[in-house]
Write an enzyme that holds these catalytic residues in place. Structure first.
Site, PDB file in Angstrom:
ATOM      1  N   PHE A  12     -51.222 -34.619  14.710  1.00 41.54           N
ATOM      2  CA  PHE A  12     -52.542 -33.974  14.676  1.00 41.54           C
ATOM      3  C   PHE A  12     -53.653 -34.949  15.081  1.00 41.54           C
ATOM      4  O   PHE A  12     -54.427 -34.668  16.013  1.00 41.54           O
ATOM      5  CB  PHE A  12     -52.725 -33.427  13.248  1.00 41.54           C
ATOM      6  CG  PHE A  12     -54.119 -33.264  12.765  1.00 41.54           C
ATOM      7  CD1 PHE A  12     -55.047 -32.523  13.484  1.00 41.54           C
ATOM      8  CD2 PHE A  12     -54.509 -33.821  11.550  1.00 41.54           C
ATOM      9  CE1 PHE A  12     -56.345 -32.360  13.009  1.00 41.54           C
ATOM     10  CE2 PHE A  12     -55.789 -33.659  11.066  1.00 41.54           C
ATOM     11  CZ  PHE A  12     -56.706 -32.938  11.799  1.00 41.54           C
ATOM     12  N   SER A 119     -55.350 -45.306   4.601  1.00 39.82           N
ATOM     13  CA  SER A 119     -55.523 -44.108   3.773  1.00 39.82           C
ATOM     14  C   SER A 119     -56.351 -44.355   2.521  1.00 39.82           C
ATOM     15  O   SER A 119     -56.187 -45.375   1.836  1.00 39.82           O
ATOM     16  CB  SER A 119     -54.154 -43.588   3.356  1.00 39.82           C
ATOM     17  OG  SER A 119     -54.296 -42.586   2.372  1.00 39.82           O
ATOM     18  N   TYR A 143     -46.247 -43.702  -0.848  1.00 41.23           N
ATOM     19  CA  TYR A 143     -47.012 -43.546   0.401  1.00 41.23           C
ATOM     20  C   TYR A 143     -48.278 -44.411   0.362  1.00 41.23           C
ATOM     21  O   TYR A 143     -48.586 -45.139   1.318  1.00 41.23           O
ATOM     22  CB  TYR A 143     -47.379 -42.073   0.592  1.00 41.23           C
ATOM     23  CG  TYR A 143     -48.396 -41.833   1.672  1.00 41.23           C
ATOM     24  CD1 TYR A 143     -48.030 -41.887   3.016  1.00 41.23           C
ATOM     25  CD2 TYR A 143     -49.730 -41.564   1.362  1.00 41.23           C
ATOM     26  CE1 TYR A 143     -48.968 -41.681   4.016  1.00 41.23           C
ATOM     27  CE2 TYR A 143     -50.671 -41.351   2.355  1.00 41.23           C
ATOM     28  CZ  TYR A 143     -50.280 -41.408   3.674  1.00 41.23           C
ATOM     29  OH  TYR A 143     -51.205 -41.209   4.663  1.00 41.23           O
TER      30      TYR A 143
HETATM   31  C1  UD1 Z   1     -53.999 -36.518   2.288  1.00 36.79           C
HETATM   32  C2  UD1 Z   1     -53.105 -36.779   3.474  1.00 36.79           C
HETATM   33  C3  UD1 Z   1     -52.686 -38.192   3.477  1.00 36.79           C
HETATM   34  C4  UD1 Z   1     -53.921 -39.058   3.511  1.00 36.79           C
HETATM   35  C5  UD1 Z   1     -54.760 -38.730   2.276  1.00 36.79           C
HETATM   36  C6  UD1 Z   1     -56.061 -39.487   2.307  1.00 36.79           C
HETATM   37  C7  UD1 Z   1     -51.897 -34.862   4.318  1.00 36.79           C
HETATM   38  C8  UD1 Z   1     -50.645 -34.068   4.267  1.00 36.79           C
HETATM   39  N1  UD1 Z   1     -51.966 -35.902   3.459  1.00 36.79           N
HETATM   40  O1  UD1 Z   1     -53.298 -36.676   1.050  1.00 36.79           O
HETATM   41  O2  UD1 Z   1     -51.917 -38.486   4.620  1.00 36.79           O
HETATM   42  O3  UD1 Z   1     -53.581 -40.397   3.521  1.00 36.79           O
HETATM   43  O4  UD1 Z   1     -55.091 -37.365   2.308  1.00 36.79           O
HETATM   44  O5  UD1 Z   1     -56.754 -39.182   3.449  1.00 36.79           O
HETATM   45  O6  UD1 Z   1     -52.782 -34.605   5.114  1.00 36.79           O
HETATM   46  N2  UD1 Z   1     -52.400 -28.877  -2.689  1.00 36.79           N
HETATM   47  C9  UD1 Z   1     -52.335 -27.596  -3.236  1.00 36.79           C
HETATM   48  N3  UD1 Z   1     -51.581 -26.669  -2.589  1.00 36.79           N
HETATM   49  C10 UD1 Z   1     -50.882 -26.934  -1.451  1.00 36.79           C
HETATM   50  C11 UD1 Z   1     -50.954 -28.245  -0.897  1.00 36.79           C
HETATM   51  C12 UD1 Z   1     -51.711 -29.190  -1.555  1.00 36.79           C
HETATM   52  O7  UD1 Z   1     -52.926 -27.321  -4.274  1.00 36.79           O
HETATM   53  O8  UD1 Z   1     -50.225 -26.030  -0.922  1.00 36.79           O
HETATM   54  C13 UD1 Z   1     -53.242 -29.879  -3.382  1.00 36.79           C
HETATM   55  C14 UD1 Z   1     -52.514 -31.188  -3.671  1.00 36.79           C
HETATM   56  O9  UD1 Z   1     -51.779 -31.106  -4.884  1.00 36.79           O
HETATM   57  C15 UD1 Z   1     -53.694 -32.159  -3.737  1.00 36.79           C
HETATM   58  C16 UD1 Z   1     -54.697 -31.580  -2.716  1.00 36.79           C
HETATM   59  O10 UD1 Z   1     -54.297 -30.235  -2.494  1.00 36.79           O
HETATM   60  O11 UD1 Z   1     -54.279 -32.169  -5.018  1.00 36.79           O
HETATM   61  C17 UD1 Z   1     -54.679 -32.315  -1.390  1.00 36.79           C
HETATM   62  O12 UD1 Z   1     -53.313 -32.437  -0.967  1.00 36.79           O
HETATM   63  P1  UD1 Z   1     -52.905 -32.857   0.527  1.00 36.79           P
HETATM   64  O13 UD1 Z   1     -53.595 -31.985   1.510  1.00 36.79           O
HETATM   65  O14 UD1 Z   1     -51.412 -32.932   0.563  1.00 36.79           O
HETATM   66  O15 UD1 Z   1     -53.582 -34.267   0.715  1.00 36.79           O
HETATM   67  P2  UD1 Z   1     -53.559 -35.633  -0.125  1.00 36.79           P
HETATM   68  O16 UD1 Z   1     -52.360 -35.738  -1.011  1.00 36.79           O
HETATM   69  O17 UD1 Z   1     -54.909 -35.790  -0.729  1.00 36.79           O
END
Ligand code: UD1
Length: 318
Positions: A12, A119, A143
Protein backbone atom coordinates in the site's frame (compact mmCIF):
# COMPACT_ATOMS: atom_id res chain seq x y z
CA UNK A 1 16.22 12.79 -12.35
CA UNK A 2 17.09 10.53 -9.43
CA UNK A 3 16.74 6.75 -9.11
CA UNK A 4 14.55 5.65 -6.19
CA UNK A 5 14.55 2.05 -5.03
CA UNK A 6 11.36 1.15 -3.18
CA UNK A 7 11.36 -2.08 -1.18
CA UNK A 8 7.85 -3.44 -0.75
CA UNK A 9 6.75 -1.57 -3.88
CA UNK A 10 3.69 -3.85 -4.22
CA UNK A 11 2.40 -2.78 -0.84
CA UNK A 12 0.00 0.00 0.00
CA UNK A 13 2.62 2.57 0.99
CA UNK A 14 5.30 1.39 -1.45
CA UNK A 15 2.98 1.58 -4.44
CA UNK A 16 1.70 4.99 -3.37
CA UNK A 17 5.28 6.25 -3.25
CA UNK A 18 5.91 4.81 -6.71
CA UNK A 19 2.85 6.51 -8.23
CA UNK A 20 3.84 9.89 -6.78
CA UNK A 21 7.50 9.63 -7.80
CA UNK A 22 6.49 8.80 -11.38
CA UNK A 23 4.10 11.75 -11.34
CA UNK A 24 7.08 13.92 -10.37
CA UNK A 25 9.15 12.54 -13.26
CA UNK A 26 11.55 10.45 -11.17
CA UNK A 27 12.98 7.04 -12.02
CA UNK A 28 11.49 4.21 -9.96
CA UNK A 29 12.91 0.78 -9.26
CA UNK A 30 11.17 -1.65 -6.94
CA UNK A 31 11.40 -5.01 -5.25
CA UNK A 32 8.67 -7.12 -3.71
CA UNK A 33 8.17 -10.80 -2.95
CA UNK A 34 4.37 -10.36 -2.81
CA UNK A 35 4.12 -11.90 0.63
CA UNK A 36 1.93 -9.00 1.68
CA UNK A 37 2.17 -6.72 -1.39
CA UNK A 38 -0.18 -7.12 -4.37
CA UNK A 39 0.44 -7.19 -8.10
CA UNK A 40 -2.75 -5.16 -8.69
CA UNK A 41 -1.12 -2.22 -6.92
CA UNK A 42 1.47 -2.08 -9.71
CA UNK A 43 -0.79 -2.89 -12.65
CA UNK A 44 -1.04 0.70 -13.90
CA UNK A 45 2.68 1.49 -13.58
CA UNK A 46 4.45 -1.79 -14.31
CA UNK A 47 5.66 -0.57 -17.71
CA UNK A 48 7.10 2.61 -16.18
CA UNK A 49 9.17 1.04 -13.41
CA UNK A 50 12.14 -1.29 -13.14
CA UNK A 51 10.50 -4.03 -11.11
CA UNK A 52 12.36 -7.04 -9.72
CA UNK A 53 10.50 -9.80 -7.90
CA UNK A 54 12.81 -10.48 -4.97
CA UNK A 55 12.88 -11.00 -1.24
CA UNK A 56 14.74 -8.54 1.00
CA UNK A 57 16.21 -11.62 2.72
CA UNK A 58 18.17 -12.26 -0.49
CA UNK A 59 21.28 -10.13 0.01
CA UNK A 60 22.59 -10.63 -3.53
CA UNK A 61 19.27 -9.49 -5.00
CA UNK A 62 19.34 -6.43 -2.71
CA UNK A 63 22.89 -5.60 -3.85
CA UNK A 64 21.78 -5.73 -7.48
CA UNK A 65 18.72 -3.64 -6.68
CA UNK A 66 20.74 -0.95 -4.86
CA UNK A 67 23.34 -0.69 -7.61
CA UNK A 68 22.99 2.78 -9.15
CA UNK A 69 20.15 3.87 -6.85
CA UNK A 70 20.25 7.35 -5.33
CA UNK A 71 17.66 6.81 -2.62
CA UNK A 72 16.21 3.73 -0.96
CA UNK A 73 12.71 3.92 0.50
CA UNK A 74 12.57 0.80 2.67
CA UNK A 75 8.90 -0.09 3.09
CA UNK A 76 9.02 -3.89 2.85
CA UNK A 77 7.76 -5.52 6.03
CA UNK A 78 5.21 -7.85 7.55
CA UNK A 79 3.27 -4.93 8.98
CA UNK A 80 1.06 -6.53 11.58
CA UNK A 81 0.96 -6.53 15.37
CA UNK A 82 -1.23 -9.67 15.75
CA UNK A 83 0.70 -11.61 13.10
CA UNK A 84 3.93 -10.95 15.01
CA UNK A 85 2.33 -12.21 18.20
CA UNK A 86 1.52 -15.47 16.38
CA UNK A 87 4.84 -15.71 14.54
CA UNK A 88 7.65 -13.70 16.18
CA UNK A 89 10.35 -15.54 14.22
CA UNK A 90 8.78 -14.67 10.86
CA UNK A 91 8.25 -11.09 11.97
CA UNK A 92 11.85 -10.73 13.05
CA UNK A 93 13.15 -12.26 9.84
CA UNK A 94 11.23 -9.92 7.55
CA UNK A 95 11.29 -6.84 9.73
CA UNK A 96 14.84 -7.00 11.15
CA UNK A 97 17.02 -9.40 9.10
CA UNK A 98 15.53 -7.98 5.90
CA UNK A 99 16.33 -4.44 7.02
CA UNK A 100 19.95 -5.29 7.80
CA UNK A 101 20.31 -6.77 4.30
CA UNK A 102 18.88 -3.63 2.72
CA UNK A 103 21.24 -1.48 4.78
CA UNK A 104 24.33 -3.52 3.88
CA UNK A 105 23.40 -3.42 0.20
CA UNK A 106 22.70 0.33 0.34
CA UNK A 107 25.98 0.98 2.13
CA UNK A 108 28.00 -1.04 -0.37
CA UNK A 109 26.27 0.62 -3.33
CA UNK A 110 26.94 4.04 -1.77
CA UNK A 111 23.36 5.23 -2.10
CA UNK A 112 22.77 8.81 -0.98
CA UNK A 113 20.14 8.07 1.67
CA UNK A 114 17.88 5.35 3.08
CA UNK A 115 14.43 6.27 4.38
CA UNK A 116 12.85 3.72 6.69
CA UNK A 117 9.22 2.92 7.45
CA UNK A 118 9.45 2.86 11.25
CA UNK A 119 6.44 2.55 13.51
CA UNK A 120 4.70 4.47 16.27
CA UNK A 121 4.18 1.11 17.94
CA UNK A 122 7.73 1.58 19.27
CA UNK A 123 6.32 3.95 21.90
CA UNK A 124 4.19 1.22 23.46
CA UNK A 125 1.48 2.02 25.95
CA UNK A 126 3.21 4.74 27.95
CA UNK A 127 0.53 7.06 29.36
CA UNK A 128 2.10 10.29 28.12
CA UNK A 129 0.38 11.82 25.11
CA UNK A 130 1.31 13.11 22.63
CA UNK A 131 4.28 10.86 21.89
CA UNK A 132 7.47 12.70 20.99
CA UNK A 133 10.71 11.31 19.64
CA UNK A 134 12.73 12.02 22.80
CA UNK A 135 10.57 9.62 24.84
CA UNK A 136 12.08 6.28 25.86
CA UNK A 137 10.51 3.62 23.62
CA UNK A 138 8.64 0.78 25.30
CA UNK A 139 7.48 -1.59 22.53
CA UNK A 140 4.95 -4.29 23.44
CA UNK A 141 4.48 -6.65 20.48
CA UNK A 142 7.26 -8.53 18.67
CA UNK A 143 6.36 -6.37 15.65
CA UNK A 144 6.99 -3.18 17.62
CA UNK A 145 10.29 -4.55 18.93
CA UNK A 146 11.36 -5.46 15.39
CA UNK A 147 10.45 -2.04 14.03
CA UNK A 148 12.40 -0.37 16.82
CA UNK A 149 15.40 -2.65 16.28
CA UNK A 150 15.45 -1.73 12.59
CA UNK A 151 15.18 1.92 13.46
CA UNK A 152 18.24 1.52 15.65
CA UNK A 153 20.02 -0.25 12.78
CA UNK A 154 19.31 2.83 10.64
CA UNK A 155 20.98 5.03 13.25
CA UNK A 156 23.82 2.55 13.68
CA UNK A 157 24.61 2.53 9.95
CA UNK A 158 24.78 6.32 9.99
CA UNK A 159 27.09 6.32 12.98
CA UNK A 160 29.33 3.42 11.94
CA UNK A 161 29.47 3.84 8.16
CA UNK A 162 28.23 7.37 7.48
CA UNK A 163 25.28 6.04 5.44
CA UNK A 164 22.60 8.74 5.66
CA UNK A 165 19.42 7.25 7.08
CA UNK A 166 16.11 8.69 8.22
CA UNK A 167 13.50 6.73 10.19
CA UNK A 168 9.88 7.81 9.86
CA UNK A 169 7.62 6.56 12.63
CA UNK A 170 4.33 6.06 10.86
CA UNK A 171 1.13 6.52 12.83
CA UNK A 172 -1.64 4.33 11.34
CA UNK A 173 -1.33 5.22 7.68
CA UNK A 174 -4.52 4.64 5.67
CA UNK A 175 -5.88 5.35 2.20
CA UNK A 176 -6.53 3.89 -1.26
CA UNK A 177 -4.85 0.57 -2.11
CA UNK A 178 -4.58 -0.59 1.51
CA UNK A 179 -5.39 -4.31 1.44
CA UNK A 180 -8.64 -5.02 3.31
CA UNK A 181 -8.73 -8.74 2.72
CA UNK A 182 -6.45 -10.21 5.38
CA UNK A 183 -7.37 -10.73 9.03
CA UNK A 184 -4.28 -8.61 9.71
CA UNK A 185 -5.38 -5.68 7.54
CA UNK A 186 -5.54 -2.16 8.95
CA UNK A 187 -8.78 -1.34 10.72
CA UNK A 188 -9.96 1.40 8.34
CA UNK A 189 -9.48 -0.69 5.20
CA UNK A 190 -11.44 -3.47 6.88
CA UNK A 191 -14.25 -1.34 8.32
CA UNK A 192 -14.78 0.65 5.10
CA UNK A 193 -14.98 -2.39 2.81
CA UNK A 194 -17.14 -4.29 5.29
CA UNK A 195 -19.56 -1.38 5.76
CA UNK A 196 -19.78 -0.69 2.02
CA UNK A 197 -20.80 -4.30 1.46
CA UNK A 198 -23.25 -4.39 4.37
CA UNK A 199 -21.15 -6.64 6.63
CA UNK A 200 -20.93 -6.00 10.36
CA UNK A 201 -17.44 -4.87 11.51
CA UNK A 202 -15.86 -6.30 14.67
CA UNK A 203 -14.50 -3.88 17.23
CA UNK A 204 -11.76 -5.41 19.38
CA UNK A 205 -12.14 -4.08 22.92
CA UNK A 206 -14.56 -1.30 23.92
CA UNK A 207 -13.87 0.86 20.86
CA UNK A 208 -12.50 3.63 23.07
CA UNK A 209 -8.93 3.03 21.88
CA UNK A 210 -7.72 5.97 19.84
CA UNK A 211 -5.34 6.44 16.94
CA UNK A 212 -3.66 9.31 15.10
CA UNK A 213 -4.87 8.01 11.73
CA UNK A 214 -2.73 9.51 8.96
CA UNK A 215 -3.77 9.77 5.32
CA UNK A 216 -1.32 8.22 2.85
CA UNK A 217 -0.50 11.45 0.97
CA UNK A 218 1.02 12.84 4.17
CA UNK A 219 3.27 9.80 4.56
CA UNK A 220 4.35 10.00 0.90
CA UNK A 221 5.23 13.67 1.31
CA UNK A 222 7.22 12.91 4.47
CA UNK A 223 9.31 10.33 2.59
CA UNK A 224 10.09 12.70 -0.25
CA UNK A 225 10.99 15.50 2.15
CA UNK A 226 13.24 13.08 4.06
CA UNK A 227 15.22 12.44 0.85
CA UNK A 228 15.96 16.08 0.19
CA UNK A 229 16.15 17.74 3.64
CA UNK A 230 19.69 18.82 4.64
CA UNK A 231 21.67 15.91 6.12
CA UNK A 232 22.64 17.96 9.14
CA UNK A 233 18.96 18.18 10.08
CA UNK A 234 17.77 14.67 9.36
CA UNK A 235 20.53 12.06 8.93
CA UNK A 236 20.57 9.42 11.67
CA UNK A 237 17.34 10.83 13.08
CA UNK A 238 13.81 9.65 13.83
CA UNK A 239 10.60 11.54 13.02
CA UNK A 240 6.92 11.04 13.78
CA UNK A 241 4.72 11.03 10.69
CA UNK A 242 1.16 11.71 11.76
CA UNK A 243 -1.43 14.46 11.94
CA UNK A 244 -1.20 15.39 15.64
CA UNK A 245 -4.89 14.56 16.25
CA UNK A 246 -6.49 11.37 17.53
CA UNK A 247 -9.90 9.81 17.26
CA UNK A 248 -11.45 6.77 18.93
CA UNK A 249 -12.63 3.76 16.95
CA UNK A 250 -16.19 4.39 18.16
CA UNK A 251 -16.11 7.98 16.82
CA UNK A 252 -14.54 6.76 13.59
CA UNK A 253 -17.29 4.19 13.20
CA UNK A 254 -19.92 6.97 13.43
CA UNK A 255 -18.16 9.01 10.74
CA UNK A 256 -18.00 5.92 8.54
CA UNK A 257 -21.69 5.22 9.03
CA UNK A 258 -22.43 8.60 7.41
CA UNK A 259 -19.92 8.11 4.60
CA UNK A 260 -20.94 4.55 3.75
CA UNK A 261 -24.65 4.71 4.65
CA UNK A 262 -24.20 1.64 6.86
CA UNK A 263 -26.86 1.78 9.54
CA UNK A 264 -25.89 -1.26 11.67
CA UNK A 265 -23.73 -1.29 14.77
CA UNK A 266 -20.38 -3.02 15.29
CA UNK A 267 -20.03 -6.27 17.18
CA UNK A 268 -17.69 -5.95 20.16
CA UNK A 269 -15.13 -8.69 20.81
CA UNK A 270 -12.18 -9.28 23.16
CA UNK A 271 -9.32 -6.81 23.06
CA UNK A 272 -6.47 -7.89 20.78
CA UNK A 273 -3.22 -9.05 22.42
CA UNK A 274 -0.25 -6.73 21.90
CA UNK A 275 -2.47 -3.71 21.13
CA UNK A 276 -1.83 -0.30 22.55
CA UNK A 277 -4.71 1.79 23.86
CA UNK A 278 -4.00 5.33 22.70
CA UNK A 279 -1.76 6.80 20.05
CA UNK A 280 -1.19 10.45 19.31
CA UNK A 281 1.88 12.16 17.85
CA UNK A 282 3.70 15.35 18.52
CA UNK A 283 4.74 16.31 14.98
CA UNK A 284 6.75 19.43 15.82
CA UNK A 285 10.12 17.72 15.26
CA UNK A 286 9.10 16.71 11.70
CA UNK A 287 7.63 20.15 11.06
CA UNK A 288 10.82 21.86 12.15
CA UNK A 289 13.46 19.63 10.53
CA UNK A 290 11.71 17.97 7.59
CA UNK A 291 9.42 20.85 6.67
CA UNK A 292 6.56 18.32 7.06
CA UNK A 293 2.97 19.53 7.32
CA UNK A 294 0.01 17.14 7.08
CA UNK A 295 -1.86 18.50 4.06
CA UNK A 296 -4.81 16.09 4.17
CA UNK A 297 -6.71 15.89 7.46
CA UNK A 298 -8.41 12.77 8.80
CA UNK A 299 -11.97 13.54 7.64
CA UNK A 300 -10.88 14.47 4.13
CA UNK A 301 -8.66 11.38 3.97
CA UNK A 302 -11.54 9.21 5.12
CA UNK A 303 -13.83 10.66 2.41
CA UNK A 304 -11.23 10.04 -0.29
CA UNK A 305 -10.63 6.50 0.96
CA UNK A 306 -14.32 5.60 1.09
CA UNK A 307 -14.76 7.02 -2.43
CA UNK A 308 -11.85 4.91 -3.67
CA UNK A 309 -13.14 1.63 -2.18
CA UNK A 310 -16.60 2.45 -3.52
CA UNK A 311 -15.19 2.98 -7.03
CA UNK A 312 -13.30 -0.32 -6.77
CA UNK A 313 -16.38 -2.29 -5.81
CA UNK A 314 -18.33 -0.63 -8.66
CA UNK A 315 -15.55 -1.48 -11.13
CA UNK A 316 -15.50 -5.09 -9.87
CA UNK A 317 -19.28 -5.36 -10.18
CA UNK A 318 -19.36 -3.73 -13.64
C1 UD1 B 1 -0.95 -0.07 12.69
C2 UD1 B 1 -0.26 -0.75 11.53
C3 UD1 B 1 1.15 -0.99 11.87
C4 UD1 B 1 1.80 0.33 12.21
C5 UD1 B 1 1.04 0.94 13.39
C6 UD1 B 1 1.57 2.31 13.71
C7 UD1 B 1 -1.69 -2.04 10.07
C8 UD1 B 1 -2.27 -3.37 9.77
N1 UD1 B 1 -0.93 -1.97 11.19
O1 UD1 B 1 -1.01 -0.92 13.84
O2 UD1 B 1 1.84 -1.54 10.77
O3 UD1 B 1 3.13 0.16 12.53
O4 UD1 B 1 -0.30 1.10 13.03
O5 UD1 B 1 1.47 3.12 12.61
O6 UD1 B 1 -1.87 -1.08 9.34
N2 UD1 B 1 -9.27 -3.28 15.20
C9 UD1 B 1 -10.62 -3.58 15.36
N3 UD1 B 1 -11.22 -4.33 14.41
C10 UD1 B 1 -10.57 -4.82 13.32
C11 UD1 B 1 -9.19 -4.51 13.15
C12 UD1 B 1 -8.57 -3.75 14.12
O7 UD1 B 1 -11.24 -3.18 16.35
O8 UD1 B 1 -11.20 -5.50 12.50
C13 UD1 B 1 -8.61 -2.44 16.22
C14 UD1 B 1 -7.33 -3.04 16.78
O9 UD1 B 1 -7.60 -3.94 17.84
C15 UD1 B 1 -6.60 -1.77 17.23
C16 UD1 B 1 -7.04 -0.71 16.21
O10 UD1 B 1 -8.21 -1.23 15.59
O11 UD1 B 1 -7.00 -1.38 18.52
C17 UD1 B 1 -6.00 -0.44 15.14
O12 UD1 B 1 -5.57 -1.71 14.62
P1 UD1 B 1 -4.72 -1.84 13.26
O13 UD1 B 1 -5.41 -1.12 12.16
O14 UD1 B 1 -4.41 -3.29 13.09
O15 UD1 B 1 -3.43 -0.98 13.54
P2 UD1 B 1 -2.34 -0.96 14.71
O16 UD1 B 1 -2.28 -2.26 15.46
O17 UD1 B 1 -2.55 0.29 15.48
Amino acid sequence: MAVYLITGIGGFIGSSLAHELLRRGQQVRGVDNFSTGRRENLAQILNQIDFREADILDLDAMKLACDGADYVLHQAAIPSVPKSVLDPVGSNRANVDGTVNVLVAARDAKVKRVIYAASSSAYGDTPTLPKHERMTPDPISPYAVAKLASERYMISFYRCYGLETVALRYFNIFGPRQDPSSPYSGVLAKFITQMLSGQQPTMFGDGEQSRDFTYIDNAVEANLLACTAPAAQVAGKVFNVATGRRITLNQTFKLLQKLTSYSGSPVYAAERGGDIKHSLADISHAEQHLGYKPEVDFEEGLRRTVDWYRSQSKAAGA
